[in-house]
Each structure stands twice: as C-alpha cells, then as structure tokens.
Design an enzyme around this catalytic site. Structure first.
Site, PDB file in Angstrom:
ATOM      1  N   CYS A 289       0.569  -1.058   0.251  1.00  0.00           N
ATOM      2  CA  CYS A 289      -0.215   0.133   0.021  1.00  0.00           C
ATOM      3  C   CYS A 289       1.212   1.374  -0.248  1.00  0.00           C
ATOM      4  O   CYS A 289       1.476   1.677   1.767  1.00  0.00           O
ATOM      5  CB  CYS A 289      -1.336  -0.112   1.521  1.00  0.00           C
TER       6      CYS A 289
ATOM      7  N   CYS B  56      -0.621   4.700   2.170  1.00  0.00           N
ATOM      8  CA  CYS B  56      -0.459   4.100   3.852  1.00  0.00           C
ATOM      9  C   CYS B  56       1.584   3.758   3.770  1.00  0.00           C
ATOM     10  O   CYS B  56       1.416   4.615   5.048  1.00  0.00           O
ATOM     11  CB  CYS B  56      -0.164   2.578   4.038  1.00  0.00           C
ATOM     12  N   ASP B  57       2.194   4.273   3.347  1.00  0.00           N
ATOM     13  CA  ASP B  57       3.283   3.050   3.502  1.00  0.00           C
ATOM     14  C   ASP B  57       4.746   4.181   2.568  1.00  0.00           C
ATOM     15  O   ASP B  57       5.804   4.213   3.393  1.00  0.00           O
ATOM     16  CB  ASP B  57       4.103   1.997   3.800  1.00  0.00           C
TER      17      ASP B  57
END
Ligand code: NAP
Length: 320
Positions: A147, A150-151
């Site tokens: 993701c 997300c990261d």
C-alpha cells in the site's frame, strides 16, 4: 442482552442466535460492530484467521484521523476491538467454513459451531497478491509494502521498486515519486496493462525508470530491504538494484470464496452492492475491501462498516 450464558463449573458458552453476525474483523467489521452494538443490536463478530485484517501486518499508520502522532497498525486494531467489546459485541476468533443465506434466519458455520442471525454483514476484506519472490514474507512491513498510500511517506529520498503493470502500479509509482528519489517499475511483460492516461503520466515522470520483461527474483537486506535482484526473462540477465523498498501492486483478491453461489459478485469478483451496502440477498450486507476495489483504505473500510451497520439497524427495525 447478555452475550454469554454462564453455568456452574463450565467455561462460558457463547449463545448461538444473534441479531447480526459480522464476518471479518478489520476496520469495516469492528466499526460495524461498534455501531450495531451501540444501537442495542445483539452482535457477534466471527473474526477469521487474521483478526484485525491487513493492518495487523503494517507498522505505523499516519493517516488514520485522531492519532496526531500516528499509531501502530496492530495497536489501532486492538483498540477498535476493545471499543467493540465495550459496546457489547461478542467476538469469536474462529473461521467461517460455510454459510446459508438461502433461508432465514441465516446460518453461519464455523470450525466449531453453527450460529444464526437475522442480518449479516460481510467484512472479509481483500488480500493483496504476493509476488512470490524469495524474501517477500521475511521483509513484509520491513521494506516490502502492499500500500503506497499507507507507507510511501516512510521512503523519503530513497530509491524504491514498484512491481506491476496495471493502473495500481502506475498510480503507486507516480504517487511514490513525491517521496522517493527514483522509482523502478518492474513489469513482467513488454507493455503495460494500465489505461492509456495512466501510462502517459508514468512515462512523462522523469523519476520513473521502467524495466520491461523483468521479474523480481530476491529481496535482500539486514533489518530492512537494501537490495532487490531482478531478472530479464528474455536475456536471463540478472541485475541487483540498491533500493530501500518494494511496493507490490499486482492486484488484490477479494475474500469472497465462502459466498460463491450465495450472493452476486461484480465482473472483478468483488461483492456487488445496491443501495449502498445491500447485497442481492435481503438482510445480507457488505462493507470494506470485499466490495471496494477503489479506495482500499482503513478509514474508508471503517466508513463502509458504519454505513452497513446503519442499514442493518434500519432493516432489523423493519423486519423483526
Ligand atoms: P490489474 O489491473 O489486475 O493489474 C495487475 C498487474 O500486475 C498486471 O500488470 C499484471 O501483469 C501484474 N501481475 C499480476 N500477477 C503478477 C505476478 N504474479 N507477478 C508479476 N506481475 C503480476 O490490477 P490493479 O492494477 O490493482 O487494478 C485493479 C482494477 O482497479 C483495474 O480494473 C484497474 O483499472 C482499477 N484501478 C484503477 C485506477 C485508476 O483508474 N486510477 C487505479 C487503480 C486501480 P500482466 O499485465 O502481465 O497480466
């Protein structure tokens, strides 16, 4: 209503009939439970094999509102679980092996019990496809991510790899150039599957380098990813890229196998919904990544869980 029936000298027994059963314990499932329990609907979550869902496999979550300093994925999910329990939800860490949505009350069979419910919320999520390279599991959440939203911000000023040739891979590669110095796109074919507009955007981006007909062989590092070995399948030439991370963007598989023949899916195999959260079976609802292949965020899954719970409450008020 009491969730557990206690009898002398016996382990607490969980009762078998509930107003609503939620299958899956990610952000969608827990949020739905918080809402239905708080609305005094007797609620059971059957959590499945990975209680907490995909966030149990991530490290820091910086984009879930309410946590100014960020929060670790597992801690966020544990907190959601405690919140659901505080509202009165019964949670069982068991796996559903079969469902019967053809008769009411609906029946849900786990490895150890059969449960009944007047309404069901499916919140089983989706599983990112794995690339299958050596080291992938070992470095998961230590440089290997599924993701970018997300990261990505953890990879500032680094060189990284994105695997895949679809819209997700292009979107993630473009997004990641905000943080990374350079993004290598590794694709197994000599042309992309992504839409023309996404291809053009990626080709125009100077920070992206494409490696065609190339597969990932091995992910190496110490505490964290530091090297990725790739192989050109036409020449068999192997190259080692000095990179800090790998974003695997080769698609997701919705966790719907259990419901085949019971409810309708869309062309991509995700649960098909009408009127926001309803499946084609009256009384069966769905929330989160199991129907949503567009946003796939913890916050959107949670929001879908809230919507399904409100719809279930209304459904029960009209049908019980
Ligand atoms: P996808 O379209 O199925 O593409 C998956 C990509 O990963 C393909 O290029 C495929 O290669 C590659 N791949 C699959 N398995 C692989 C493996 N084992 N090893 C190496 N490569 C592998 O998946 P997606 O990109 O996640 O998109 C899913 C859907 O969401 C699509 O309909 C897409 O259009 C949509 N979407 C749209 C947007 C947007 O419009 N902004 C953004 C994201 C997603 P091959 O090409 O060789 O098969």
């Amino acid at each position: 209503m009491q969730a557990e029936i206690r009898s002398e000298n016996k382990k607490p027994e969980v009762k078998k009939k509930f107003d609503v059963i939620i299958i899956g314990a990610g952000p969608a499932g827990y949020t739905a439970a918080i809402y239905t329990s708080r609305a005094k609907r007797d609620t059971l979550i059957i959590s499945g094999i990975l209680p907490g869902g995909q966030l149990m496999l991530t490290t820091e979550v910086e984009n879930f509102p309410g946590f100014a300093k960020g929060i670790m994925g597992p801690e966020l999910m544990t907190t959601m679980r405690q919140q659901a329990e505080r509202m009165g939800t019964t949670i069982i860490d068991d796996e559903v092996v079969n469902v019967d949505f053809k008769h009411k009350p609906f029946k849900i069979l786990t490895y150890s019990e059969e449960y009944e419910a007047d309404a069901v919320i499916i919140a089983t999520g989706a599983t990112p496809r794995k690339i299958g390279a050596k080291g992938e599991q070992e470095f998961s959440a230590r440089g290997v991510s599924y993701c970018a939203t997300c990261d990505g911000p953890f990879f500032k000023n680094q060189e990284i790899v994105v695997a895949g040739g679809g819209d997700s891979a292009m979107e993630e590669a473009i997004f990641l150039t905000k943080f990374a110095n350079k993004v290598h796109v590794i694709h197994r074919k000599d042309k992309l599957r992504a839409s023309k507009v996404m291809q053009d955007r990626a080709f125009e981006n100077k920070k992206i380098q494409f490696h065609w007909n190339t597969i990932i062989e091995e992910i190496k590092g110490n505490q964290k990813v530091s090297q990725i070995t790739v192989k050109d399948v036409t020449t068999s030439k192997v190259e080692t890229l000095e990179v800090g991370g790998l974003f695997v963007a080769i698609g997701h598989e919705p966790n719907t196998k259990l419901f085949q023949g019971q409810i309708d899916f869309d062309a991509q195999g995700y649960i098909a919904l009408k009127n926001h959260t309803q499946t084609n079976v009256e009384g069966v609802f769905a929330a989160g990544d199991v129907h949503d292949h567009r946003y796939r965020q913890a916050i959107t899954a949670a929001a879908f869980g809230c919507m399904a719970a409100i719809d279930v409450d209304k459904y029960l008020a009209e049908h019980k």
